[in-house]
Scaffold this motif. Structure first.
Motif, mmCIF file in Angstrom:
data_model
loop_
_atom_site.group_PDB
_atom_site.id
_atom_site.type_symbol
_atom_site.label_atom_id
_atom_site.label_comp_id
_atom_site.label_asym_id
_atom_site.label_seq_id
_atom_site.Cartn_x
_atom_site.Cartn_y
_atom_site.Cartn_z
ATOM 1 N N THR A 27 -3.816 1.829 -2.937
ATOM 2 C CA THR A 27 -3.705 3.199 -2.472
ATOM 3 C C THR A 27 -5.068 3.680 -1.992
ATOM 4 O OG1 THR A 27 -2.726 5.359 -2.957
ATOM 5 C CG2 THR A 27 -4.110 4.393 -4.679
ATOM 6 N N SER B 273 -4.357 9.909 -5.026
ATOM 7 C CA SER B 273 -3.062 9.257 -4.799
ATOM 8 C C SER B 273 -2.686 8.360 -5.973
ATOM 9 C CB SER B 273 -3.084 8.453 -3.498
ATOM 10 O OG SER B 273 -2.908 9.298 -2.382
ATOM 11 N N LYS B 274 -3.665 7.681 -6.535
ATOM 12 C CA LYS B 274 -3.379 6.835 -7.700
ATOM 13 C C LYS B 274 -2.814 7.668 -8.843
ATOM 14 C CE LYS B 274 -5.423 3.682 -11.077
ATOM 15 N NZ LYS B 274 -6.637 2.951 -11.527
ATOM 16 N N THR C 208 0.855 -1.188 0.000
ATOM 17 C CA THR C 208 0.000 0.000 0.000
ATOM 18 C C THR C 208 0.889 1.235 0.000
ATOM 19 O OG1 THR C 208 -1.864 -1.051 1.143
ATOM 20 C CG2 THR C 208 -1.712 1.345 1.263
ATOM 21 N N GLY D 25 -3.220 12.277 1.341
ATOM 22 C CA GLY D 25 -3.538 11.124 0.496
ATOM 23 C C GLY D 25 -5.002 10.750 0.630
ATOM 24 N N HIS E 87 0.281 5.008 0.406
ATOM 25 C CA HIS E 87 -0.793 5.921 0.795
ATOM 26 C C HIS E 87 -0.742 7.233 0.020
ATOM 27 C CE1 HIS E 87 -2.060 3.532 4.393
ATOM 28 N NE2 HIS E 87 -0.840 3.054 4.206
ATOM 29 N N ASP E 88 0.458 7.709 -0.224
ATOM 30 C CA ASP E 88 0.621 8.944 -0.985
ATOM 31 C C ASP E 88 2.066 9.024 -1.460
ATOM 32 O OD1 ASP E 88 2.331 10.290 1.036
ATOM 33 O OD2 ASP E 88 0.496 10.367 2.224
ATOM 34 N N ILE F 125 0.767 8.690 -8.029
ATOM 35 C CA ILE F 125 1.682 7.549 -8.163
ATOM 36 C C ILE F 125 2.004 7.318 -9.635
ATOM 37 C CG2 ILE F 125 1.889 5.034 -7.906
ATOM 38 C CD1 ILE F 125 0.171 5.353 -5.329
#
Length: 349
Positions: A135, A140-141, A98, A267, A100-101, A144
């Motif tokens: 996430t 955040s996705k 995971t 995030g 998160h941010d 990323i």
């Protein structure tokens, strides 16, 4: 299957809350689990038939984690899952993580050049090694994918409301005349914006106090701008709580008139969601993720960093949108659903 889960951050805030909340749902299967962390922290799981605990107190993001992690039992499992973007070295089984941010990539000013470089290496390493990345928001996705690439499977799980907020403890809460801030001392939480707004609102007749969950000395030693504001605000009703446990925090949020979350970056952002459940009105900055999570709820937004607009909202806090208690309604974000999304991906591929 046997799944290894990194639980070394079990008792920390933030990611610790995340792992404490999802773990009970994660293990509700016929599968076996290897929990990696301190046995003293994981003792509630010690006697469960499908649980094995591997003692490990190696610090995260450390050379020892990368080069000398105890991986023998992990590599006998089918899957390794970590709730963060630090991945120990030597793991041969499929890895799920995971992230998160990517705040340190989006806001490099939050750390030194060396610190930023090290974090960038760990982010890229987690992206490269993970079969699937989880996430906590669409925001955040996107970040990323912007920084690390769009070749990986990225699943949005969202965060949720903690069990201690949801459970009915029989307590009766009465509203009091104060505004509450719940967050850490990092600059992206926007405390400076809130302090400037509050200080000026007091000059213009605001009667409410300001409760900041945290230790004043921690704030003063970390941020020179906040030091200056606080030194000029000694008699303006600002209270630092120091450490509070879950029960005390729930009471503080429930009895506040307004919760303010003036973040520059998140995030996800959990305190406003908890305030919604507890029936406390909310003011948040209009950052992208808050628009994603909270846009269709009874909540007030102000332009990020605009302390003057926040000041006006604080002055009219009696007229801020009344927040209806969501406790007995359907809650969109839960850690149970978060866990189910993780399990479905891990077990079904």
């Amino acid at each position: 299957m046997k799944i290894a889960i990194d639980c070394r951050m079990y008792n920390s805030s933030g990611i610790g809350t995340y792992i404490r909340e999802i773990l009970p749902y994660m293990i509700e299967t016929e599968n076996e689990f290897l929990l990696i962390g301190k046995k003293s922290e994981l003792e509630e799981y010690e006697n469960l038939m499908n649980i094995e605990i591997q003692e490990c107190d190696i610090p995260i993001f450390s050379p020892k984690e990368v080069f000398f992690f105890p991986i023998k039992k992990i590599n006998k499992c089918d899957i390794f899952y970590t709730p963060n973007y630090n991945i120990p070295g030597g793991i041969k089984v499929p890895i799920y993580s995971t992230i998160h941010d990517v705040i340190f990539l989006d806001m490099p000013e939050l750390t030194s050049k060396l610190g930023g470089l090290i974090r960038k290496i760990f982010y890229k390493r987690a992206y490269y090694l993970s079969k699937t990345i989880f996430t906590v928001s669409n925001f955040s996705k996107k970040r990323i994918e912007y920084h690390l690439g769009n070749k990986k499977d990225i699943v949005i799980t969202y965060n949720g409301v903690s069990k201690h907020i949801l459970e009915d403890d029989g307590a009766v809460y009465k509203k009091k005349d104060y505004i509450i801030f719940v967050g850490n001392i990092k600059k992206h939480k926007g405390l400076k914006t809130l302090l400037l707004a509050y200080k000026e609102a007091k000059k213009e007749g605001l009667t409410s106090g300001l409760v900041i969950v945290g230790n004043q000395n921690n704030f003063k030693t970390k941020d020179s701008e906040i030091i200056e504001i606080l030194e000029k605000s000694e008699d303006e009703g600002i209270i630092f709580t120091g450490y509070v446990n879950n029960k005390e925090l729930k009471k503080l949020i429930a009895e506040a008139k307004v919760l303010v979350q003036p973040s520059l970056y998140e995030g996800f952002g959990i305190p406003p969601l908890e305030a919604l459940v507890l029936g406390t009105s909310i003011v948040v900055s209009d950052i992208e993720v808050f628009k994603e999570i909270y846009n269709n709820l009874d909540i007030e937004f102000f332009e990020v960093n605009n302390w003057k607009k926040l000041k006006e909202l604080l002055k009219m806090n009696e007229r801020i949108k009344s927040c209806s208690n969501l406790k007995n309604k359907q809650i969109r974000f839960t850690y149970k659903e978060c866990s189910e999304k993780i399990k479905r991906k891990i077990f079904n591929g």
